[in-house]
Design a protein around this motif. Structure first.
Motif, PDB file in Angstrom:
ATOM      1  N   ASP A  44       0.855  -1.185   0.000  1.00 44.10           N
ATOM      2  CA  ASP A  44       0.000   0.000   0.000  1.00 44.10           C
ATOM      3  C   ASP A  44       0.896   1.242   0.000  1.00 44.10           C
ATOM      4  O   ASP A  44       2.072   1.161   0.343  1.00 44.10           O
ATOM      5  CB  ASP A  44      -0.943   0.007   1.213  1.00 44.10           C
ATOM      6  N   PRO A  45       0.340   2.372  -0.399  1.00 46.09           N
ATOM      7  CA  PRO A  45       1.150   3.604  -0.475  1.00 46.09           C
ATOM      8  C   PRO A  45       1.736   4.022   0.869  1.00 46.09           C
ATOM      9  O   PRO A  45       2.841   4.570   0.921  1.00 46.09           O
ATOM     10  CB  PRO A  45       0.155   4.650  -0.984  1.00 46.09           C
ATOM     11  N   GLU A  46       1.029   3.762   1.961  1.00 45.75           N
ATOM     12  CA  GLU A  46       1.524   4.173   3.272  1.00 45.75           C
ATOM     13  C   GLU A  46       2.835   3.465   3.618  1.00 45.75           C
ATOM     14  O   GLU A  46       3.753   4.075   4.145  1.00 45.75           O
ATOM     15  CB  GLU A  46       0.473   3.897   4.351  1.00 45.75           C
ATOM     16  N   SER A  47       2.917   2.172   3.328  1.00 47.71           N
ATOM     17  CA  SER A  47       4.136   1.425   3.659  1.00 47.71           C
ATOM     18  C   SER A  47       5.311   1.847   2.780  1.00 47.71           C
ATOM     19  O   SER A  47       6.461   1.655   3.139  1.00 47.71           O
ATOM     20  CB  SER A  47       3.894  -0.087   3.540  1.00 47.71           C
ATOM     21  N   ALA A  48       5.015   2.443   1.617  1.00 47.04           N
ATOM     22  CA  ALA A  48       6.058   2.854   0.678  1.00 47.04           C
ATOM     23  C   ALA A  48       6.472   4.316   0.835  1.00 47.04           C
ATOM     24  O   ALA A  48       7.334   4.793   0.104  1.00 47.04           O
ATOM     25  CB  ALA A  48       5.565   2.621  -0.755  1.00 47.04           C
ATOM     26  N   ALA A  49       5.896   5.003   1.785  1.00 47.73           N
ATOM     27  CA  ALA A  49       6.099   6.452   1.906  1.00 47.73           C
ATOM     28  C   ALA A  49       7.563   6.857   2.052  1.00 47.73           C
ATOM     29  O   ALA A  49       7.960   7.916   1.569  1.00 47.73           O
ATOM     30  CB  ALA A  49       5.283   6.994   3.074  1.00 47.73           C
ATOM     31  N   GLU A  50       8.386   6.029   2.696  1.00 44.27           N
ATOM     32  CA  GLU A  50       9.790   6.379   2.923  1.00 44.27           C
ATOM     33  C   GLU A  50      10.708   5.963   1.776  1.00 44.27           C
ATOM     34  O   GLU A  50      11.906   6.214   1.820  1.00 44.27           O
ATOM     35  CB  GLU A  50      10.278   5.738   4.228  1.00 44.27           C
ATOM     36  N   ASP A  51      10.160   5.304   0.756  1.00 45.46           N
ATOM     37  CA  ASP A  51      10.946   4.838  -0.394  1.00 45.46           C
ATOM     38  C   ASP A  51      10.525   5.674  -1.606  1.00 45.46           C
ATOM     39  O   ASP A  51       9.425   5.499  -2.121  1.00 45.46           O
ATOM     40  CB  ASP A  51      10.658   3.355  -0.634  1.00 45.46           C
ATOM     41  N   PRO A  52      11.372   6.598  -2.057  1.00 47.10           N
ATOM     42  CA  PRO A  52      10.966   7.507  -3.135  1.00 47.10           C
ATOM     43  C   PRO A  52      10.499   6.800  -4.412  1.00 47.10           C
ATOM     44  O   PRO A  52       9.516   7.215  -5.021  1.00 47.10           O
ATOM     45  CB  PRO A  52      12.220   8.341  -3.402  1.00 47.10           C
ATOM     46  N   LEU A  53      11.182   5.749  -4.807  1.00 49.97           N
ATOM     47  CA  LEU A  53      10.796   5.013  -6.008  1.00 49.97           C
ATOM     48  C   LEU A  53       9.433   4.361  -5.828  1.00 49.97           C
ATOM     49  O   LEU A  53       8.536   4.510  -6.662  1.00 49.97           O
ATOM     50  CB  LEU A  53      11.859   3.962  -6.346  1.00 49.97           C
ATOM     51  N   ALA A  54       9.250   3.644  -4.742  1.00 54.51           N
ATOM     52  CA  ALA A  54       7.984   2.957  -4.484  1.00 54.51           C
ATOM     53  C   ALA A  54       6.836   3.957  -4.335  1.00 54.51           C
ATOM     54  O   ALA A  54       5.740   3.741  -4.864  1.00 54.51           O
ATOM     55  CB  ALA A  54       8.101   2.085  -3.248  1.00 54.51           C
ATOM     56  N   ALA A  55       7.090   5.046  -3.634  1.00 49.44           N
ATOM     57  CA  ALA A  55       6.048   6.052  -3.438  1.00 49.44           C
ATOM     58  C   ALA A  55       5.569   6.599  -4.777  1.00 49.44           C
ATOM     59  O   ALA A  55       4.362   6.767  -4.997  1.00 49.44           O
ATOM     60  CB  ALA A  55       6.562   7.175  -2.539  1.00 49.44           C
ATOM     61  N   ARG A  56       6.499   6.846  -5.683  1.00 50.56           N
ATOM     62  CA  ARG A  56       6.107   7.365  -7.005  1.00 50.56           C
ATOM     63  C   ARG A  56       5.336   6.321  -7.804  1.00 50.56           C
ATOM     64  O   ARG A  56       4.397   6.648  -8.513  1.00 50.56           O
ATOM     65  CB  ARG A  56       7.331   7.843  -7.775  1.00 50.56           C
ATOM     66  N   LEU A  57       5.733   5.064  -7.687  1.00 51.19           N
ATOM     67  CA  LEU A  57       5.013   4.023  -8.415  1.00 51.19           C
ATOM     68  C   LEU A  57       3.585   3.863  -7.907  1.00 51.19           C
ATOM     69  O   LEU A  57       2.672   3.602  -8.692  1.00 51.19           O
ATOM     70  CB  LEU A  57       5.769   2.692  -8.343  1.00 51.19           C
ATOM     71  N   PHE A  58       3.373   4.034  -6.624  1.00 50.99           N
ATOM     72  CA  PHE A  58       2.011   3.941  -6.094  1.00 50.99           C
ATOM     73  C   PHE A  58       1.142   5.109  -6.552  1.00 50.99           C
ATOM     74  O   PHE A  58      -0.077   5.044  -6.444  1.00 50.99           O
ATOM     75  CB  PHE A  58       2.012   3.831  -4.570  1.00 50.99           C
ATOM     76  N   GLU A  59       1.743   6.162  -7.069  1.00 44.43           N
ATOM     77  CA  GLU A  59       0.965   7.270  -7.635  1.00 44.43           C
ATOM     78  C   GLU A  59       0.340   6.893  -8.973  1.00 44.43           C
ATOM     79  O   GLU A  59      -0.576   7.559  -9.438  1.00 44.43           O
ATOM     80  CB  GLU A  59       1.845   8.506  -7.793  1.00 44.43           C
ATOM     81  N   VAL A  60       0.834   5.825  -9.598  1.00 44.74           N
ATOM     82  CA  VAL A  60       0.261   5.354 -10.865  1.00 44.74           C
ATOM     83  C   VAL A  60      -1.038   4.630 -10.549  1.00 44.74           C
ATOM     84  O   VAL A  60      -1.064   3.674  -9.761  1.00 44.74           O
ATOM     85  CB  VAL A  60       1.239   4.406 -11.599  1.00 44.74           C
ATOM     86  N   ASP A  61      -2.117   5.077 -11.154  1.00 40.48           N
ATOM     87  CA  ASP A  61      -3.416   4.473 -10.927  1.00 40.48           C
ATOM     88  C   ASP A  61      -3.390   3.007 -11.346  1.00 40.48           C
ATOM     89  O   ASP A  61      -2.994   2.692 -12.460  1.00 40.48           O
ATOM     90  CB  ASP A  61      -4.488   5.232 -11.720  1.00 40.48           C
ATOM     91  N   GLY A  62      -3.770   2.125 -10.440  1.00 36.49           N
ATOM     92  CA  GLY A  62      -3.815   0.705 -10.754  1.00 36.49           C
ATOM     93  C   GLY A  62      -2.706  -0.114 -10.122  1.00 36.49           C
ATOM     94  O   GLY A  62      -2.775  -1.336 -10.107  1.00 36.49           O
ATOM     95  N   VAL A  63      -1.666   0.546  -9.589  1.00 33.47           N
ATOM     96  CA  VAL A  63      -0.582  -0.194  -8.928  1.00 33.47           C
ATOM     97  C   VAL A  63      -1.083  -0.631  -7.549  1.00 33.47           C
ATOM     98  O   VAL A  63      -1.539   0.184  -6.752  1.00 33.47           O
ATOM     99  CB  VAL A  63       0.698   0.658  -8.800  1.00 33.47           C
ATOM    100  N   ARG A  64      -0.999  -1.944  -7.274  1.00 34.77           N
ATOM    101  CA  ARG A  64      -1.519  -2.498  -6.027  1.00 34.77           C
ATOM    102  C   ARG A  64      -0.426  -2.970  -5.074  1.00 34.77           C
ATOM    103  O   ARG A  64      -0.592  -2.925  -3.863  1.00 34.77           O
ATOM    104  CB  ARG A  64      -2.470  -3.651  -6.342  1.00 34.77           C
ATOM    105  N   ALA A  65       0.704  -3.464  -5.620  1.00 31.61           N
ATOM    106  CA  ALA A  65       1.788  -3.960  -4.771  1.00 31.61           C
ATOM    107  C   ALA A  65       3.100  -3.904  -5.546  1.00 31.61           C
ATOM    108  O   ALA A  65       3.101  -3.932  -6.786  1.00 31.61           O
ATOM    109  CB  ALA A  65       1.504  -5.395  -4.321  1.00 31.61           C
ATOM    110  N   LEU A  66       4.210  -3.838  -4.806  1.00 28.02           N
ATOM    111  CA  LEU A  66       5.536  -3.750  -5.415  1.00 28.02           C
ATOM    112  C   LEU A  66       6.508  -4.679  -4.702  1.00 28.02           C
ATOM    113  O   LEU A  66       6.462  -4.800  -3.474  1.00 28.02           O
ATOM    114  CB  LEU A  66       6.088  -2.328  -5.298  1.00 28.02           C
TER     115      LEU A  66
END
Length: 95
Positions: A37-59
């Motif tokens: 989820d975006p909250e768990s990725a908040a401290e990872d700049p790459l992951a946080a940006r990927l969660f901004e893409v509509d439809g991304v559910r997990a990384l």
């Protein structure tokens, strides 16, 4: 490193809702990491940006690849270009 010199190859996975984005170099950051989820990725700049893409559910980010799991409601052709572009932009700013 600039985004123009990073090469990305997209590979399928056994899961039709997941695709593997393989880079020609290691991804900066602390080892392998997973986000659901975006909250768990908040401290990872790459992951946080990927969660901004509509439809991304997990990384899953490991060494030189990112496995992206999408929501079932969107198709890969609608997401591939935006995900690749997001990866390139994020990696271009991480170094």
């Amino acid at each position: 490193m600039t985004d123009s010199d990073i090469q990305i190859t997209v590979e399928g996975t056994p899961n039709p809702h997941a695709a593997k984005f393989v880079m020609d170099r290691d991804i900066p950051g602390e080892g392998s990491r997973s986000y659901f989820d975006p909250e768990s990725a908040a401290e990872d700049p790459l992951a946080a940006r990927l969660f901004e893409v509509d439809g991304v559910r997990a990384l899953l980010i490991v060494e030189n690849f990112i496995t992206v799991t999408k929501t079932a409601t969107l198709d890969w052709p609608d997401l591939l270009d935006e995900i690749e572009e997001t990866i390139l932009k994020a990696l271009g700013t991480l170094t």
